[in-house]
Design a protein around this motif. Structure first.
Motif, mmCIF file in Angstrom:
data_model
loop_
_atom_site.group_PDB
_atom_site.id
_atom_site.type_symbol
_atom_site.label_atom_id
_atom_site.label_comp_id
_atom_site.label_asym_id
_atom_site.label_seq_id
_atom_site.Cartn_x
_atom_site.Cartn_y
_atom_site.Cartn_z
ATOM 1 N N ILE A 241 0.850 -1.207 0.000
ATOM 2 C CA ILE A 241 0.000 0.000 0.000
ATOM 3 C C ILE A 241 0.882 1.253 0.000
ATOM 4 O O ILE A 241 0.660 2.197 -0.766
ATOM 5 C CB ILE A 241 -0.940 -0.011 1.237
ATOM 6 N N VAL A 242 1.903 1.260 0.842
ATOM 7 C CA VAL A 242 2.785 2.431 0.947
ATOM 8 C C VAL A 242 3.520 2.642 -0.387
ATOM 9 O O VAL A 242 3.614 3.763 -0.898
ATOM 10 C CB VAL A 242 3.777 2.277 2.120
ATOM 11 N N GLY A 243 4.009 1.559 -0.973
ATOM 12 C CA GLY A 243 4.739 1.668 -2.244
ATOM 13 C C GLY A 243 3.841 2.145 -3.377
ATOM 14 O O GLY A 243 4.270 2.910 -4.245
ATOM 15 N N ALA A 244 2.584 1.713 -3.373
ATOM 16 C CA ALA A 244 1.636 2.174 -4.397
ATOM 17 C C ALA A 244 1.441 3.683 -4.268
ATOM 18 O O ALA A 244 1.467 4.416 -5.266
ATOM 19 C CB ALA A 244 0.303 1.445 -4.228
ATOM 20 N N ALA A 245 1.290 4.140 -3.028
ATOM 21 C CA ALA A 245 1.097 5.582 -2.794
ATOM 22 C C ALA A 245 2.350 6.367 -3.214
ATOM 23 O O ALA A 245 2.258 7.431 -3.840
ATOM 24 C CB ALA A 245 0.767 5.825 -1.324
ATOM 25 N N MET A 246 3.534 5.811 -2.890
ATOM 26 C CA MET A 246 4.783 6.486 -3.288
ATOM 27 C C MET A 246 4.892 6.592 -4.803
ATOM 28 O O MET A 246 5.352 7.607 -5.345
ATOM 29 C CB MET A 246 5.995 5.677 -2.792
ATOM 30 N N ALA A 247 4.493 5.506 -5.489
ATOM 31 C CA ALA A 247 4.655 5.476 -6.947
ATOM 32 C C ALA A 247 3.857 6.593 -7.609
ATOM 33 O O ALA A 247 4.358 7.278 -8.508
ATOM 34 C CB ALA A 247 4.235 4.118 -7.495
ATOM 35 N N VAL A 248 2.632 6.804 -7.154
ATOM 36 C CA VAL A 248 1.834 7.861 -7.810
ATOM 37 C C VAL A 248 2.377 9.235 -7.436
ATOM 38 O O VAL A 248 2.435 10.137 -8.273
ATOM 39 C CB VAL A 248 0.313 7.695 -7.533
ATOM 40 N N ALA A 249 2.838 9.379 -6.198
ATOM 41 C CA ALA A 249 3.369 10.687 -5.777
ATOM 42 C C ALA A 249 4.661 11.010 -6.525
ATOM 43 O O ALA A 249 4.914 12.163 -6.881
ATOM 44 C CB ALA A 249 3.597 10.694 -4.278
ATOM 45 N N GLU A 250 5.489 9.988 -6.731
ATOM 46 C CA GLU A 250 6.796 10.225 -7.371
ATOM 47 C C GLU A 250 6.754 9.959 -8.875
ATOM 48 O O GLU A 250 7.804 9.931 -9.534
ATOM 49 C CB GLU A 250 7.848 9.326 -6.696
ATOM 50 N N ARG A 251 5.573 9.718 -9.380
ATOM 51 C CA ARG A 251 5.375 9.449 -10.816
ATOM 52 C C ARG A 251 6.257 8.313 -11.310
ATOM 53 O O ARG A 251 6.910 8.407 -12.359
ATOM 54 C CB ARG A 251 5.600 10.714 -11.643
ATOM 55 N N ILE A 252 6.290 7.239 -10.509
ATOM 56 C CA ILE A 252 7.001 6.033 -10.939
ATOM 57 C C ILE A 252 5.966 5.179 -11.661
ATOM 58 O O ILE A 252 5.092 4.578 -11.030
ATOM 59 C CB ILE A 252 7.621 5.302 -9.720
ATOM 60 N N THR A 253 6.021 5.186 -12.987
ATOM 61 C CA THR A 253 5.012 4.471 -13.779
ATOM 62 C C THR A 253 5.705 3.542 -14.766
ATOM 63 O O THR A 253 5.941 3.906 -15.917
ATOM 64 C CB THR A 253 4.113 5.458 -14.558
#
Ligand code: BGC
Length: 254
Positions: A241-253
């Protein structure tokens, strides 16, 4: 748009049996809401899962960015594999799917183990962001994330590497331990075989082991005989869950 005091994003972790979500404070990695869990719909098709994700977003009354994990290879925001989830995910344009269900939102989708590895590097053991780290999750399958000084090399899928006659996850996932009723000692010997092969191929600085069974790490991690240090993950079931939230915040797509 609601004004929030700290950067936050909703993280959603899609698994074979459950879909879990929480709003995450991105400065601390802590949840700012309770964790909400629902059963994965059956069949777990893209449309059915997206509809449930919309329900989770509604449950939190959330209007901000949403990060989503899947047990799939995600390349150019297209799912390229589907382990423990409906096969119709393969070839699904996940950006199109989730933007259609969540119009006007920032959304990022990534592999579940990649998300957990990112979270561990940011908020877990300090050694998780030093050198070459192989982060592994033991559950229904074996998920993997490669990290170089905390940066992710996505979609490594080490659970599917052939080790001896079989794919790694077919011999050493925690589901195999349960199915064959293996003792920790017997299962640790299988995990050891897999880790020794990963060590031979990649010479990592550190292994970090996560997934539900890492809660009982004292029963099996000390039995491993790799030369590379093996650390239990610190975030446990929060990591996806934390990593999913980080990915959208840091634009890791990926
Ligand atoms: C899948 C991976 C996933 C892992 C853990 C494997 O079977 O291929 O994409 O990360 O299971 O869920």
């Amino acid at each position: 748009m609601t004004v929030r005091e700290t950067p936050q994003a909703l993280g959603i972790d899609v698994g074979g049996s459950g879909i879990k979500g929480a709003v995450v404070d991105l400065t601390t990695g802590e949840f700012v809401t309770e964790r909400h869990k629902i059963d994965t719909p059956r069949p777990s098709t893209p449309e059915a899962v997206a509809a449930e994700i919309l329900n989770i977003v509604g449950h939190f009354g959330w209007d901000g960015p949403v990060g989503i994990t899947l047990p799939s290879v995600i390349k150019d925001q297209v799912a390229r594999s589907a382990a423990n989830i409906d096969k119709s995910w393969v070839g699904t344009d996940v950006a199109e799917l989730f933007h259609r269900h969540l119009p006007g939102r920032e959304v990022a989708v990534l592999n579940d183990a990649d998300a957990a590895g990112l979270a561990e590097a940011q908020f877990g053991h300090p050694d998780a962001r030093v050198g070459t780290v192989i982060f592994l999750t033991f559950g229904t399958g074996i998920g993997s994330a490669f990290l170089l000084d905390g940066d992710l090399f996505p979609n490594t899928e080490l659970g599917h590497l052939m080790v001896g006659e079989q794919e790694a996850e077919h011999q050493a996932s925690s589901a195999v331990k349960d199915r064959l009723e293996l003792s920790y000692r017997k299962w640790a010997a299988r995990v050891n075989t897999v880790l020794v092969e990963y060590e031979r191929l990649f010479s990592p600085t550190t292994f970090i082991v996560g997934g539900g069974i890492s809660r009982k790490h004292e029963k099996w991690v000390p039995l491993l005989e790799t030369q590379t240090p093996v650390l239990p993950a610190e975030l446990r079931n929060r990591a996806g869950i934390v990593g999913a939230a980080m990915a959208v915040a840091e634009r890791i797509t990926p």
